[in-house]
Design an enzyme around this catalytic site. Sequence first.
Site, mmCIF file in Angstrom:
data_model
loop_
_atom_site.group_PDB
_atom_site.id
_atom_site.type_symbol
_atom_site.label_atom_id
_atom_site.label_comp_id
_atom_site.label_asym_id
_atom_site.label_seq_id
_atom_site.Cartn_x
_atom_site.Cartn_y
_atom_site.Cartn_z
ATOM 1 C CB CYS A 1 29.093 26.206 8.503
ATOM 2 S SG CYS A 1 29.193 25.274 6.972
ATOM 3 C CG ASP A 2 29.006 27.767 15.052
ATOM 4 O OD1 ASP A 2 28.222 28.732 15.056
ATOM 5 O OD2 ASP A 2 29.947 27.655 15.856
ATOM 6 C CB SER A 3 33.717 29.180 12.102
ATOM 7 O OG SER A 3 33.494 28.603 10.836
#
Length: 203
Positions: A73-75
């Site tokens: 994931c990347d936010s």
Amino acid sequence: MRLVLASQSPARLSVLRSAGLDPAVVVSGVDEDAVAAALIDPEPAELVTALAKAKANAVVEMVSESDVVIVACDSMLSIGGEMVGKPATAEVAKQRWARMAGSSGVLLTGHAVVRIDGGQRTKEASGTRSTTVHFADPSQAEIDAYVATGEPLQVAGAFTLDALGGWFVEGVEGDPSSVIGISLPLLRQLLAEVGVSVAEMWK
């Protein structure tokens, strides 16, 4: 089927554990700035998804088990039309909060899932979840105290929902787990796309 979380985020690990999973953790070590720089004027969702895919692809090369599903994931936070990640320094964190206080932003979390069967990459899926976050208007003293804890320096948008930053979030429109760093509804959908039932992975 073993779940591997391609992230060093304790918040993401906590969300998955609270939701009944017990993932192994393998940190990708991806140069996020280099991945972002290689993209030409990406849309926000394209950017976070590309970063998630880069992390998943790096971890594919690092796992030795023959039957695993890798989740990365990347936010990033979109505030005033600008995409921002981790502030890294206290000065930048205070600047971010000067803009965020009393306003709203959109927290985007890109997800990438890669399934490996018999040591071979077989299926993959990706997607992005966007959630609107309404920020409180903390005093300068509160912002200074929060930044001094070090917590906002290493999290997307310089805030958390599930820890000290939660004091300064008025509300969320959308998926709260995505704001913490990994969307459970979206991840269930992506796992299904690669043929994995999340219910069968509950410990």
